[in-house]
Design a protein around this motif. Structure first.
Motif, PDB file in Angstrom:
ATOM      1  N   ASN A 176     -54.221 -74.212 -62.101  1.00 61.93           N
ATOM      2  CA  ASN A 176     -53.229 -73.700 -63.050  1.00 61.93           C
ATOM      3  C   ASN A 176     -52.876 -72.245 -62.747  1.00 61.93           C
ATOM      4  O   ASN A 176     -51.707 -71.844 -62.858  1.00 61.93           O
ATOM      5  N   THR A 177     -53.887 -71.467 -62.362  1.00 60.25           N
ATOM      6  CA  THR A 177     -53.642 -70.072 -62.014  1.00 60.25           C
ATOM      7  C   THR A 177     -52.724 -69.965 -60.801  1.00 60.25           C
ATOM      8  O   THR A 177     -51.832 -69.106 -60.754  1.00 60.25           O
ATOM      9  N   LEU A 178     -52.913 -70.843 -59.822  1.00 60.77           N
ATOM     10  CA  LEU A 178     -52.055 -70.831 -58.640  1.00 60.77           C
ATOM     11  C   LEU A 178     -50.598 -71.068 -59.017  1.00 60.77           C
ATOM     12  O   LEU A 178     -49.699 -70.357 -58.538  1.00 60.77           O
ATOM     13  N   VAL A 179     -50.348 -72.052 -59.863  1.00 57.02           N
ATOM     14  CA  VAL A 179     -48.976 -72.356 -60.270  1.00 57.02           C
ATOM     15  C   VAL A 179     -48.344 -71.152 -60.967  1.00 57.02           C
ATOM     16  O   VAL A 179     -47.187 -70.785 -60.697  1.00 57.02           O
ATOM     17  N   ASN A 180     -49.119 -70.508 -61.824  1.00 60.43           N
ATOM     18  CA  ASN A 180     -48.592 -69.341 -62.542  1.00 60.43           C
ATOM     19  C   ASN A 180     -48.289 -68.185 -61.583  1.00 60.43           C
ATOM     20  O   ASN A 180     -47.244 -67.521 -61.707  1.00 60.43           O
ATOM     21  N   TYR A 181     -49.186 -67.930 -60.630  1.00 63.51           N
ATOM     22  CA  TYR A 181     -48.973 -66.828 -59.692  1.00 63.51           C
ATOM     23  C   TYR A 181     -47.771 -67.096 -58.791  1.00 63.51           C
ATOM     24  O   TYR A 181     -46.976 -66.192 -58.497  1.00 63.51           O
ATOM     25  N   LEU A 182     -47.629 -68.330 -58.316  1.00 64.77           N
ATOM     26  CA  LEU A 182     -46.474 -68.668 -57.484  1.00 64.77           C
ATOM     27  C   LEU A 182     -45.173 -68.540 -58.264  1.00 64.77           C
ATOM     28  O   LEU A 182     -44.133 -68.129 -57.714  1.00 64.77           O
ATOM     29  N   ARG A 183     -45.225 -68.843 -59.553  1.00 61.32           N
ATOM     30  CA  ARG A 183     -44.031 -68.695 -60.389  1.00 61.32           C
ATOM     31  C   ARG A 183     -43.662 -67.217 -60.529  1.00 61.32           C
ATOM     32  O   ARG A 183     -42.486 -66.848 -60.451  1.00 61.32           O
ATOM     33  N   VAL A 184     -44.662 -66.368 -60.725  1.00 61.48           N
ATOM     34  CA  VAL A 184     -44.403 -64.933 -60.838  1.00 61.48           C
ATOM     35  C   VAL A 184     -43.817 -64.375 -59.540  1.00 61.48           C
ATOM     36  O   VAL A 184     -42.907 -63.534 -59.556  1.00 61.48           O
ATOM     37  N   VAL A 225     -57.315 -67.259 -55.690  1.00 60.87           N
ATOM     38  CA  VAL A 225     -55.925 -67.706 -55.672  1.00 60.87           C
ATOM     39  C   VAL A 225     -55.074 -66.765 -54.841  1.00 60.87           C
ATOM     40  O   VAL A 225     -54.231 -67.200 -54.037  1.00 60.87           O
ATOM     41  N   CYS A 226     -55.271 -65.459 -54.988  1.00 62.41           N
ATOM     42  CA  CYS A 226     -54.515 -64.490 -54.203  1.00 62.41           C
ATOM     43  C   CYS A 226     -54.812 -64.642 -52.712  1.00 62.41           C
ATOM     44  O   CYS A 226     -53.916 -64.486 -51.869  1.00 62.41           O
ATOM     45  N   ALA A 227     -56.054 -64.943 -52.370  1.00 59.93           N
ATOM     46  CA  ALA A 227     -56.404 -65.151 -50.960  1.00 59.93           C
ATOM     47  C   ALA A 227     -55.688 -66.374 -50.401  1.00 59.93           C
ATOM     48  O   ALA A 227     -55.207 -66.361 -49.255  1.00 59.93           O
ATOM     49  N   ALA A 228     -55.601 -67.442 -51.201  1.00 60.69           N
ATOM     50  CA  ALA A 228     -54.880 -68.641 -50.760  1.00 60.69           C
ATOM     51  C   ALA A 228     -53.401 -68.339 -50.543  1.00 60.69           C
ATOM     52  O   ALA A 228     -52.790 -68.799 -49.569  1.00 60.69           O
ATOM     53  N   ILE A 229     -52.820 -67.567 -51.439  1.00 61.00           N
ATOM     54  CA  ILE A 229     -51.414 -67.191 -51.287  1.00 61.00           C
ATOM     55  C   ILE A 229     -51.230 -66.297 -50.067  1.00 61.00           C
ATOM     56  O   ILE A 229     -50.250 -66.430 -49.319  1.00 61.00           O
ATOM     57  N   LEU A 230     -52.168 -65.369 -49.839  1.00 61.94           N
ATOM     58  CA  LEU A 230     -52.080 -64.482 -48.683  1.00 61.94           C
ATOM     59  C   LEU A 230     -52.112 -65.270 -47.379  1.00 61.94           C
ATOM     60  O   LEU A 230     -51.288 -65.048 -46.478  1.00 61.94           O
ATOM     61  N   LEU A 231     -53.050 -66.208 -47.248  1.00 66.18           N
ATOM     62  CA  LEU A 231     -53.125 -67.031 -46.045  1.00 66.18           C
ATOM     63  C   LEU A 231     -51.846 -67.844 -45.855  1.00 66.18           C
ATOM     64  O   LEU A 231     -51.341 -67.996 -44.737  1.00 66.18           O
TER      65      LEU A 231
END
Length: 305
Positions: A176-184, A225-231
């Motif tokens: 859920n946190t991933l979805v929210n961060y990607l939306r932001v 989650v931020c690390a996954a987005i960074l990669l």
């Protein structure tokens, strides 16, 4: 475990785990952790268990080894206990009989693969043609000692997990946190970004390597989650603000040092492993195999070679 919204390993536990205190090298411990999580994942598939229960079991499994040594308990038994306990926590319980049958099948299959690999290695050194045979699985008797031993192992493992973790079984999954961060960040419209970032949260883009690293017992969910987005963004060539005064990950209270550490844990799963490494962990599912390995590699002075 440190006190938080969910438990994380303390600094002394991270610097020297109980397994390393007993002489198990760090790389071997990583491989055993990953292999135990892989068994949990494969068992979850065969049991048609919900993914949330499988992920919870893998996180509990990883936490357990920051409190206890692999010399004291086998990764196979603790994996069964973690999956059995997580299924209760997520309100999708499994029968012990089904769990025991599935693990018995998996362990027999792994033992067969290991024997075939060793035979193939010996055949290659002698210049002969290796022969491969299919596994002929024989289900255990419900009235035999093997079934009752495995059933007891599940119950004991569940109690040990509860005891060693102090009944603190809070698990926060990151999806859920991933979805929210990607939306932001305005990335939800990119299907490739969502898919790859979701895969990195499971430690790799393939379903066969889910949650095999201990990052969920080391770092907070926003950092992971931020690390996954960074990669993901680095791999797909997507530019995000990363200047020292305007770093996108600071928006989510993540530190660069922690991000790079989590990325390192994930990418280590891709390192090449020799046939010896693969067969070694297959023979160390039980604590007996770990103790035998320690004895074989212990030098005269008592140190592990």
């Amino acid at each position: 475990m440190s006190t938080s919204l969910y438990p994380l390993a303390s600094l002394p536990q991270i610097e020297k785990t109980p397994s390393r205190e007993d002489g198990i090298p760090g790389d071997l411990e990583e491989d055993l952790r990953a292999y135990g999580c892989k068994l949990i994942h494969e068992a979850g598939i065969l049991l048609k268990q919900k993914q949330v229960a499988v992920a919870t079991a893998q996180i509990l499994f990883q936490r357990f080894w920051f409190a206890t040594s692999m010399k004291q308990f086998g990764i196979g038994d603790i994996g069964m206990g973690a999956l059995y306990l997580a299924s209760k926590l997520e309100e999708c319980p499994v029968r012990i009989r089904d769990l025991v049958n599935v693990y018995d099948l998996l362990l027999q299959r792994k033992a067969h693969i290991r024997a075939q690999a060793v035979a193939s290695s010996l055949a290659s050194t002698s210049s002969s043609t290796p022969s491969w045979s299919e596994l002929k699985y024989t289900p255990m008797s419900y009235f035999g000692n093997t079934f009752y031993d495995l059933k007891e192992a599940v119950v004991v493992a569940e109690m040990q997990i509860l005891k060693r973790l102090g009944f603190n079984l809070t698990v926060v999954l990151p999806y859920n946190t991933l979805v929210n961060y990607l939306r932001v960040l305005g990335l939800t419209s990119r299907e490739d970004v969502c898919t790859k970032a979701w895969g990195y949260l499971n430690d790799a883009p393939s379903v066969e390597a889910r949650l095999q690293t201990p990052v969920y017992a080391l770092y907070s969910v926003p950092t992971i989650v931020c690390a996954a987005i960074l990669l993901t963004t680095r791999h797909l060539g997507i530019a995000l603000p990363s200047a020292p005064e305007n770093c996108w990950w600071e928006l989510f209270d993540a530190e660069w040092e922690d991000l790079s550490s989590v990325c390192g844990w994930i990418m280590r799963l891709y390192r090449e492993r020799s046939l010896e490494d693969h067969t070694r962990v297959m023979g160390m599912v039980a604590k007996k195999g770990v103790r035998q390995w320690l004895e074989e590699h212990r030098s005269v002075g008592g140190e592990v070679r």
